[in-house]
Design a protein around this motif. Sequence first.
Motif, short mmCIF file in Angstrom:
data_model
loop_
_atom_site.label_atom_id
_atom_site.label_comp_id
_atom_site.label_asym_id
_atom_site.label_seq_id
_atom_site.Cartn_x
_atom_site.Cartn_y
_atom_site.Cartn_z
N LEU A 168 -29.88 80.35 22.84
CA LEU A 168 -30.01 79.21 23.74
C LEU A 168 -28.73 79.02 24.55
CD1 LEU A 168 -32.24 77.03 24.24
CD2 LEU A 168 -30.93 75.53 22.76
N ASP A 169 -27.59 79.09 23.87
CA ASP A 169 -26.30 78.97 24.56
C ASP A 169 -26.12 80.08 25.59
OD1 ASP A 169 -25.77 76.78 22.93
OD2 ASP A 169 -24.73 77.98 21.43
N ASN A 170 -26.51 81.29 25.22
CA ASN A 170 -26.38 82.43 26.14
C ASN A 170 -27.24 82.24 27.39
OD1 ASN A 170 -24.70 83.64 24.28
ND2 ASN A 170 -26.30 84.94 23.40
N LEU A 171 -28.46 81.73 27.19
CA LEU A 171 -29.37 81.50 28.32
C LEU A 171 -28.79 80.47 29.27
CD1 LEU A 171 -32.06 81.77 29.81
CD2 LEU A 171 -33.02 80.09 28.23
N ILE A 172 -28.29 79.36 28.73
CA ILE A 172 -27.73 78.30 29.56
C ILE A 172 -26.54 78.81 30.37
CG2 ILE A 172 -26.54 76.07 29.50
CD1 ILE A 172 -28.26 75.44 26.99
N ALA A 173 -25.63 79.51 29.69
CA ALA A 173 -24.42 80.02 30.37
C ALA A 173 -24.78 81.04 31.45
CB ALA A 173 -23.48 80.64 29.34
N ALA A 174 -25.71 81.94 31.15
CA ALA A 174 -26.07 82.99 32.11
C ALA A 174 -26.80 82.40 33.33
CB ALA A 174 -26.95 84.04 31.44
#
Length: 339
Positions: free
Chosen positions: A314-320
């Motif tokens: 989830l964190d990776n998706l938001i940052a990307a």
Amino acid sequence: MIQDSVGVTLGLGGTVRIGASAVEVSDLMVAFEAIARTGSVQGFADALGLSYRAAWARLQTYESALGRPLVHKTRGHGTALTAFGVSLAQALAAAASALEAGLGRETRAVERRLRELLIGRAGALTLAASHDPLLVEVLDEVGGFEVSVMGSRAAVERLLDGGVDAVGFHCGARGPGAAGPPFSSIDAAAGLALYPLFEREQGLLLAHGNPHGIRSLSDLTAEGVRYVNRQKGSGTRDWFDRMLAKAGLSAAAIRGYAVEEFTHQAVAAVIACGAADAGLGVRASAERLGLDFLSVGWETYYLAASRSLAAPALDNLIAAARARAGRMPGYRPAASEAK
């Protein structure tokens, strides 16, 4: 040793089931609280009105079902929770604090945490999302999600019902609070976190060269103009209907209003192949197929999930997504990036 094939579920009746064994969540939480507070098994025994021997037997039953030790005894220091016991207690407490906001949703969150504790991985997150070209690219890049594409309204309702881990949606040129149900139900009080991912530009996708000279919504009612719509329940369709109402235009006056497609790219493709002359969609889809574009405004695309959901994907998706918004035509970083 616990194998990857171990099945972990948390039933709506308050039972954690691991394989063939079942443990009552309420009993586990009483045990965790009493042992943490008193530093002894006797404290757990007193809390449930059990003998010391019966309390120990129950703890052993829990540990057998979970396949991990929950407590350890230290000479001179009594009994304390193991690191696994502490982590499991925290996961259950986080879910219990938000049960009234959505039992099914929090059940999913604690199931993921329990799987991660027991087998070292929680599996892919389930995401229901309104279609967006930027989001599609980012999901292909980061991985870790099982995605269902649907209208914003249906996606949000699925999250609120506990059917998915996270949701991607938009409400046109307004925020969730002003959009009414179900969007207004996504707030901190409901145990949900709202993440503005990016802003995107929507407008009328028009045939190359705009042969009908469309300059406003009213031009869509001109003779010979064919429109292609998004499906009912999509955020783009809702926005189009609101604009028609504001302009005093009847849907019946628009040829093709009942023709529906389920993605921005599909709307663009219908126009590009000559089967329609106009449709509402994002600028990115117009540019990819060489269509003309008449902007109607910018909107925020949001991601929402349970506040108790801890997942690197989830964190990776938001940052990307936020990073890509600054590099892709028709997108820009969201004015506010956290709530």
